[in-house]
Design a protein around this motif. Structure first.
Motif, PDB file in Angstrom:
ATOM      1  N   SER A   3       0.712  -1.227  -0.075  1.00 49.23           N
ATOM      2  CA  SER A   3       0.019   0.062   0.186  1.00 49.23           C
ATOM      3  C   SER A   3       0.800   1.058  -0.103  1.00 49.23           C
ATOM      4  O   SER A   3       2.125   1.126   0.026  1.00 49.23           O
ATOM      5  CB  SER A   3      -0.876  -0.020   1.216  1.00 49.23           C
ATOM      6  N   SER A   4       0.195   2.382  -0.197  1.00 49.83           N
ATOM      7  CA  SER A   4       1.160   3.710  -0.152  1.00 49.83           C
ATOM      8  C   SER A   4       0.095   4.606   0.642  1.00 49.83           C
ATOM      9  O   SER A   4      -1.235   4.493   0.747  1.00 49.83           O
ATOM     10  CB  SER A   4       1.359   4.165  -1.349  1.00 49.83           C
ATOM     11  N   VAL A   5       0.812   5.654   1.017  1.00 47.48           N
ATOM     12  CA  VAL A   5      -0.025   6.807   1.953  1.00 47.48           C
ATOM     13  C   VAL A   5       0.746   8.229   1.494  1.00 47.48           C
ATOM     14  O   VAL A   5       1.681   8.171   1.653  1.00 47.48           O
ATOM     15  CB  VAL A   5      -0.146   6.454   3.223  1.00 47.48           C
ATOM     16  N   ARG A   6      -0.076   9.323   1.513  1.00 47.97           N
ATOM     17  CA  ARG A   6       0.535  10.639   1.375  1.00 47.97           C
ATOM     18  C   ARG A   6       0.280  11.326   2.719  1.00 47.97           C
ATOM     19  O   ARG A   6      -0.942  11.270   3.311  1.00 47.97           O
ATOM     20  CB  ARG A   6      -0.332  11.260   0.250  1.00 47.97           C
ATOM     21  N   LEU A   7       1.608  11.942   2.909  1.00 46.02           N
ATOM     22  CA  LEU A   7       1.524  12.607   4.145  1.00 46.02           C
ATOM     23  C   LEU A   7       1.757  14.029   4.076  1.00 46.02           C
ATOM     24  O   LEU A   7       2.684  14.643   3.088  1.00 46.02           O
ATOM     25  CB  LEU A   7       2.653  12.250   4.931  1.00 46.02           C
ATOM     26  N   ALA A   8       1.091  15.082   4.563  1.00 46.44           N
ATOM     27  CA  ALA A   8       1.379  16.171   4.496  1.00 46.44           C
ATOM     28  C   ALA A   8       1.989  16.921   5.812  1.00 46.44           C
ATOM     29  O   ALA A   8       2.407  16.110   6.608  1.00 46.44           O
ATOM     30  CB  ALA A   8      -0.098  17.328   4.368  1.00 46.44           C
ATOM     31  N   ALA A   9       2.335  18.232   5.781  1.00 45.90           N
ATOM     32  CA  ALA A   9       3.084  18.913   6.744  1.00 45.90           C
ATOM     33  C   ALA A   9       2.282  18.576   8.092  1.00 45.90           C
ATOM     34  O   ALA A   9       1.146  18.738   8.156  1.00 45.90           O
ATOM     35  CB  ALA A   9       3.315  20.255   6.724  1.00 45.90           C
ATOM     36  N   GLY A  10       3.005  18.060   9.214  1.00 47.47           N
ATOM     37  CA  GLY A  10       2.461  18.029  10.426  1.00 47.47           C
ATOM     38  C   GLY A  10       1.975  16.552  10.530  1.00 47.47           C
ATOM     39  O   GLY A  10       1.457  16.251  11.660  1.00 47.47           O
ATOM     40  N   GLU A  11       2.009  15.848   9.470  1.00 47.44           N
ATOM     41  CA  GLU A  11       1.430  14.241   9.676  1.00 47.44           C
ATOM     42  C   GLU A  11       2.449  13.531   9.995  1.00 47.44           C
ATOM     43  O   GLU A  11       3.702  13.625   9.424  1.00 47.44           O
ATOM     44  CB  GLU A  11       0.506  13.825   8.425  1.00 47.44           C
ATOM     45  N   GLU A  12       2.048  12.118  10.604  1.00 49.14           N
ATOM     46  CA  GLU A  12       3.112  11.249  11.009  1.00 49.14           C
ATOM     47  C   GLU A  12       2.539   9.816  10.698  1.00 49.14           C
ATOM     48  O   GLU A  12       1.317   9.587  11.140  1.00 49.14           O
ATOM     49  CB  GLU A  12       3.616  11.265  12.326  1.00 49.14           C
ATOM     50  N   VAL A  13       3.199   8.945  10.325  1.00 47.76           N
ATOM     51  CA  VAL A  13       2.646   7.526  10.445  1.00 47.76           C
ATOM     52  C   VAL A  13       3.734   6.526  10.716  1.00 47.76           C
ATOM     53  O   VAL A  13       4.940   6.855  10.763  1.00 47.76           O
ATOM     54  CB  VAL A  13       2.352   7.036   8.853  1.00 47.76           C
ATOM     55  N   ARG A  14       3.346   5.244  11.253  1.00 47.91           N
ATOM     56  CA  ARG A  14       4.125   4.374  11.695  1.00 47.91           C
ATOM     57  C   ARG A  14       3.872   3.069  10.973  1.00 47.91           C
ATOM     58  O   ARG A  14       2.897   2.735  10.830  1.00 47.91           O
ATOM     59  CB  ARG A  14       3.963   4.227  13.183  1.00 47.91           C
ATOM     60  N   ILE A  15       4.991   2.707  10.136  1.00 49.38           N
ATOM     61  CA  ILE A  15       4.906   1.568   9.420  1.00 49.38           C
ATOM     62  C   ILE A  15       5.494   0.318  10.103  1.00 49.38           C
ATOM     63  O   ILE A  15       6.613   0.529  10.363  1.00 49.38           O
ATOM     64  CB  ILE A  15       5.421   1.474   8.013  1.00 49.38           C
ATOM     65  N   ASP A  16       4.738  -0.696  10.420  1.00 47.60           N
ATOM     66  CA  ASP A  16       5.350  -1.899  11.169  1.00 47.60           C
ATOM     67  C   ASP A  16       5.977  -3.013  10.179  1.00 47.60           C
ATOM     68  O   ASP A  16       5.855  -2.776   9.033  1.00 47.60           O
ATOM     69  CB  ASP A  16       4.485  -2.354  12.247  1.00 47.60           C
TER      70      ASP A  16
END
Lengths: 176, 332
Positions: B227-240
């Protein structure tokens, strides 16, 4: 178990060789598949090595690493196998000369691995092959190899290390 | 060759050298080897494997199928230079010629090996730069295209720039301020995750169990196997490790570039990832020797230089045993 838990105790040459045999058997068996297991082994060995005191480790680091690794390999094997078997280099020699005999698994592993290593050796650049063959098969010293190939001993060593590394990396990187 | 394979190869060369140097059985060599071996589990891995291969080589070519002279002669043929030289010496007397040929066969063989090797290592020679920081050290580097990378403590990045891509292979954590270049994608590889950016500022923290990506400016795309995801300023993701992407409130307090803080903030993070973050900052290393415990989730804010605060916190849990041996804190 005394020696295994306390690798600082002097290791008789035979015991030391046995530890390495157990380890060798484990690693070579893993070449057939489950290569990931070899990495797990290293991880576990590393954690145990870190627990040693620095002063202990610097005394005989190589013996410690092999001893711990053999012990871990032994434990790994107990987890997966029922019957422990020991590696015997003479039996390997014998089996290699008499291929018609039925082989126990670990001998078959060892011989398969030898064949694989030999195949990989032949894919190396000529100078690397030459250095490896002269050093390992013919038992020449670095100086003798250097004279024969008209290169420096430094270069002989460099080729030798690269050849062994290349074979090691291919063996464990190859998709099984 | 993948980056992992390249790393394995260079570690294996070191391992083969150690195997040889230890033969001399000198105390200073043993001490140096001990330092090398505790530096990385990958060193242990390479050393064990090279030992196994060395043993397998003991009976190599027992039937003498390989003819060294033929090998060297074959090597000589591919070098035009040596052939030219040989033609020239053909007019010399027999003895002189023999001597000459012997000398040149060595030179030619060495040269042939260099040519062959050049092909061999070609992959690793492509503009390949590496940077490493020690425990507790932070450093800022500027890359050829003006992109800056702030390396967190105990971090290793490998930079590979080619005509159509800028690839960074990360171990540890870093903040990137990327110079825009539409022709060349900028990608950070962390474990099985790829973080792709045009002109932007973001940080990537590669941990044992997961990778955390925080965007400070611009837009970033995070890609995993499925999968994929787009992040904008101030956003955060954790990929395990299972490639599961989870959006969450930004915990990374890393301020704009160059001033990374020593404050560690965790939100439902696995204990193994938390321990790894502390281990990047301190000589004393926290080892979690219990799989269930490694996976336990914790939230909290800590000073990176104070691992004791985490230990004290864990001690209060009741069911956790803390065992100290010199610089090792064993948690189980």
């Amino acid at each position: 178990m005394g020696t295994k838990n306390n690798p600082a105790a002097p290791l008789a040459a035979t015991v030391y060789e046995q530890f390495r045999a157990e380890l060798h058997r484990f690693l070579v068996h893993r070449l057939r598949g489950q290569k990931q297991d070899a990495g797990d082994l290293a991880q576990e060995v590393y954690l145990r090595v870190l627990r040693l005191k620095d002063s202990e480790l610097v005394q005989r680091p190589q013996a410690y690493v092999y001893t711990i690794a053999s012990h871990v390999a032994y434990q790994f094997r107990l987890r997966t196998e029922q019957n422990p078997v020991t590696f015997d280099s003479q039996a390997v020699e014998h089996a290699a000369e008499n291929p018609e005999r039925a082989l126990p698994d670990e001998l078959a592993d060892h011989l398969n691995a030898e064949r694989m290593v030999e195949k990989m050796l032949k894919t190396l650049p000529p100078m690397h092959q030459a250095v490896l063959v002269l050093c390992k098969r013919d038992g020449l010293s670095y100086e003798e190899v250097a004279r024969k190939l008209c290169i420096s001993t430094h270069t002989v060593k460099k080729y030798l290390y690269e050849a062994k590394a290349r074979i090691t990396a291919s063996a464990w990187n190859e998709k099984s | 060759m993948t980056v992992n394979q390249q790393a394995n190869l260079s570690f294996a060369v070191e391992a083969a050298e150690w195997l040889d140097r230890l033969e001399a059985d000198r105390p200073d060599e043993r001490a140096a080897f001990a330092r090398w071996i505790v530096a990385s589990p990958l060193h242990v891995d390479s050393f064990l494997k090279v030992t196994a291969v060395d043993r397998l080589l003991t009976n190599i070519d027992r039937h003498h199928h390989i003819n060294v002279d033929q090998l060297l002669a074959g090597a000589k043929d591919v070098i035009p230079l040596s052939n030219a030289r040989q033609n020239k010496t053909a007019v010399a007397g027999t003895r002189g010629r023999l001597r000459e040929r012997r000398r040149w066969s060595g030179v030619a063989a060495a040269a042939a090996a260099v040519v062959a090797l050049a092909g061999w290592w070609a992959v690793s020679l492509v503009a390949d730069t590496q940077f490493t920081t020690a425990i507790g050290e932070q450093r800022t580097i500027e890359l050829a295209d003006g992109t800056t990378v702030g390396l967190d403590a105990r971090t290793h990045v490998k930079v590979q720039y080619s005509d159509d891509a800028r690839d960074i292979y990360l171990q540890g954590a870093a903040i990137f301020t990327v110079q825009p270049d539409p022709q060349r994608t900028f990608r950070v590889h962390s474990d099985h995750t790829v973080i792709q950016a045009l002109g932007t500022q973001f940080s990537v923290d590669r941990r044992p169990w997961s990778t955390v990506v925080t965007v400070f400016d611009g837009l970033v795309e995070v890609l995993t196997a499925n999968s994929s995801v787009r992040l904008a300023a101030g956003e955060e993701v954790r990929i395990d490790r299972n490639a599961r992407i989870e959006r969450r409130t930004a915990t990374s307090t890393s301020s704009p570039f160059g001033r990374m803080e020593t404050r560690l903030v965790f939100a439902d993070d696995r204990l193994e990832d938390i321990a790894a973050a502390f281990n990047r900052w301190n000589r004393s290393q926290i080892l979690i020797d219990n799989p269930t415990l490694s996976a336990r989730l914790y939230s909290g804010a800590f000073d990176a230089n104070d691992p004791e605060s985490l230990i004290t916190f864990l001690e209060r849990e009741g069911d956790i045993e803390i065992d100290r041996q010199d610089d090792i804190v064993l948690v189980r």
